[in-house]
Design a protein around this motif. Structure first.
Motif, PDB file in Angstrom:
ATOM      1  N   VAL A 136       0.831  -1.202   0.000  1.00 44.55           N
ATOM      2  CA  VAL A 136       0.000   0.000   0.000  1.00 44.55           C
ATOM      3  C   VAL A 136       0.868   1.254   0.000  1.00 44.55           C
ATOM      4  N   HIS A 137       1.833   1.340   0.910  1.00 47.02           N
ATOM      5  CA  HIS A 137       2.666   2.537   1.004  1.00 47.02           C
ATOM      6  C   HIS A 137       3.519   2.733  -0.240  1.00 47.02           C
ATOM      7  N   ALA A 138       4.061   1.645  -0.770  1.00 51.94           N
ATOM      8  CA  ALA A 138       4.876   1.759  -1.975  1.00 51.94           C
ATOM      9  C   ALA A 138       4.043   2.248  -3.154  1.00 51.94           C
ATOM     10  N   SER A 139       2.796   1.798  -3.227  1.00 50.73           N
ATOM     11  CA  SER A 139       1.926   2.209  -4.331  1.00 50.73           C
ATOM     12  C   SER A 139       1.582   3.684  -4.244  1.00 50.73           C
ATOM     13  N   VAL A 140       1.301   4.180  -3.032  1.00 50.90           N
ATOM     14  CA  VAL A 140       1.006   5.608  -2.863  1.00 50.90           C
ATOM     15  C   VAL A 140       2.223   6.443  -3.235  1.00 50.90           C
ATOM     16  N   ARG A 141       3.393   5.970  -2.857  1.00 56.86           N
ATOM     17  CA  ARG A 141       4.608   6.717  -3.166  1.00 56.86           C
ATOM     18  C   ARG A 141       4.874   6.779  -4.662  1.00 56.86           C
ATOM     19  N   LEU A 142       4.431   5.785  -5.412  1.00 53.43           N
ATOM     20  CA  LEU A 142       4.655   5.774  -6.850  1.00 53.43           C
ATOM     21  C   LEU A 142       4.056   6.991  -7.549  1.00 53.43           C
ATOM     22  N   VAL A 143       2.931   7.501  -7.026  1.00 56.92           N
ATOM     23  CA  VAL A 143       2.285   8.653  -7.660  1.00 56.92           C
ATOM     24  C   VAL A 143       2.754   9.963  -7.048  1.00 56.92           C
ATOM     25  N   GLY A 144       3.756   9.921  -6.166  1.00 59.99           N
ATOM     26  CA  GLY A 144       4.352  11.134  -5.634  1.00 59.99           C
ATOM     27  C   GLY A 144       3.402  12.010  -4.864  1.00 59.99           C
ATOM     28  N   GLY A 145       2.350  11.427  -4.280  1.00 67.30           N
ATOM     29  CA  GLY A 145       1.426  12.209  -3.487  1.00 67.30           C
ATOM     30  C   GLY A 145       0.430  13.014  -4.300  1.00 67.30           C
ATOM     31  N   ARG A 146       0.280  12.741  -5.579  1.00 71.42           N
ATOM     32  CA  ARG A 146      -0.689  13.468  -6.405  1.00 71.42           C
ATOM     33  C   ARG A 146      -2.098  13.054  -5.996  1.00 71.42           C
ATOM     34  N   VAL A 147      -2.841  13.995  -5.448  1.00 77.18           N
ATOM     35  CA  VAL A 147      -4.142  13.697  -4.852  1.00 77.18           C
ATOM     36  C   VAL A 147      -5.099  13.079  -5.864  1.00 77.18           C
TER      37      VAL A 147
END
Length: 440
Positions: free
Chosen positions: A80-91
């Protein structure tokens, strides 16, 4: 009343009681198998147990055992955390991240409600913090779970493929997976586009809020003097560190998928073998995994299929199939079955209704007037795409985890959306997978 009709009515009563009284449907089905088999069909215990799906029991226990280890040692948290980081926090991309993560979890063996239970709190927490529509986020999570839900290594996919094999129907594991993946991705895309136009995802968020994306920290409210900044490039925390157990678990999940798809290995036995190896090497992180196997789901499916076995033994399956065939219009009969699956599943267990509907449709499919592969895919998708209904487990999890919402209003939104899916989806999948030539 004929014994066949009575046995069908008992099955309907099982669904109603399980829905209204919160009793495990599998337990009710075992009791019904004993009562109907013994009192109506004059079957002994051995004949009743002949319908117990031992091979499917191993599949369900094996994949949920392996996933329980992945959850216990932090592998799912890392994903989960790695996947969120992949988009660089783009909401604006976070709803799609949650869709993809939930799809991945169900595809590798998580029970659909289990995957939603893991992802929904995080996803709806993001929604509350950054002004994303909770309806959009909840819908993306549930459709994500169903998008991956029919992979060959998933619980739903393993269940349907095992039933197809047991009933000697033509099967296509890849077509089943792609059917659910495409339908749920398209539905999620349409909902995302519609709610984006209505402000479902903000184009701007406060600068200090953007800096907390993925951190779990609560953003401070912006003052009127603070400028609004685009949320691109917002900082996100590093995912949990990859250690030995997590690397081995990821490798095991990859091995399960490759073994099942490339080498046709039994999914259940392969999953149990990988889980046992992980448990032997790292017993501390695996000792609680057996207790976390989704026993309620295993119990449910095995109970329903045992009762279906009783129905088959007493001739109800052939009787029901002949009744459907006697409608005289095969395509209309197929559409009716899709709607039955969708309506019942919106209020009851999706996997339970799949386990009952496909065997009941066997004589109808055996007639050859409707392609079996397409019909099975249509039934499977129709019975699961509706799971965003607040009366289903997945929809209820979304409702329970929503933050800072008017719950009555949110419930109505989920109910209206769920009702719309029930009305539209069965006709669409029937048209796409049954009517369109070449699917079967």
């Amino acid at each position: 009343m004929s014994p066949e009709l009575l046995s069908i009515l008992v099955l309907a009563v099982v669904f109603v009681i399980a829905t209204t009284r919160s009793v495990n449907m599998g337990a009710l089905a075992f009791a019904a198998a004993f009562a109907v088999g013994g009192l109506v069909a004059d079957l002994d215990a051995e004949a009743v147990f002949a319908g117990f799906p031992g091979d499917l029991f191993v599949v369900l226990a094996g994949v949920t055992y392996l996933f329980a280890i992945a959850r216990a040692n932090g592998t799912t948290e890392w994903l989960v955390h790695a996947s969120v980081r992949l988009v660089g926090g783009r909401v604006a991309l976070i709803p799609w991240v949650m869709f993809a993560v939930t799809a991945a979890l169900t595809a590798i063996g998580a029970v659909s409600p289990g995957a939603v239970a893991i992802v929904a709190p995080l996803a709806l927490g993001f929604a509350a913090q950054y002004g994303i529509s909770p309806l959009l986020m909840g819908i993306m999570v549930v459709h994500g779970a169903q998008a991956g839900g029919f992979s060959p290594t998933s619980v739903y996919g393993s269940t349907v493929n095992s039933i197809v094999d047991r009933e000697h129907l033509p099967g296509n594991e890849g077509a089943l997976f792609l059917a659910s993946l495409v339908v749920n991705t398209v539905v999620a895309g349409l909902v995302y586009a519609f709610l984006m136009r209505r402000g479902g995802v903000p184009s701007r968020v406060p600068e200090r809020a953007a800096a907390t994306v993925g951190s779990g920290a609560q953003p401070e409210a912006a003052t009127p003097e603070e400028p609004q900044q685009e949320p691109t490039g917002a900082s996100v925390p590093e995912p949990p560190r990859l250690d030995g157990p997590r690397i081995a678990t990821l490798a095991g999940l990859v091995a399960l998928v490759v073994g099942a798809l490339a080498f046709d290995l039994d999914v259940g036995l392969t999953a149990i073998t990988i889980a046992v190896v992980l448990g032997v090497v790292w017993p501390a992180t695996s000792k609680t995994a057996v207790a976390e196997i989704s026993w309620s789901t295993v119990f449910l499916i095995c109970g329903v299929l045992t009762y279906v076995g009783v129905l088959d033994e007493m001739g109800t399956i052939k009787w029901a199939g002949d009744a459907v065939t006697d409608i005289g219009v095969p395509l209309l009969a197929a559409l009716l079955l899709c709607y039955i699956g969708a309506i019942v599943s919106a209020f009851a267990s999706s996997v339970g209704i799949i386990g009952a509907l496909i065997p009941l449709a066997v004589p109808f499919l055996a007639a050859g007037e409707v392609g079996a592969v397409g019909m099975v895919a249509a039934l499977a998708v129709a019975a699961t795409v509706v799971d965003v209904s607040p009366f289903s487990t997945n929809g209820a999890l979304v409702l329970a985890n929503a933050e800072d919402v008017d719950r009555d209003r949110f419930f109505r939104q989920l109910m209206i959306y769920g009702a719309g899916v029930v009305v539209v989806a069965p006709a669409v999948v029937w048209l796409a997978f049954v009517v369109v030539p070449g699917i079967g």
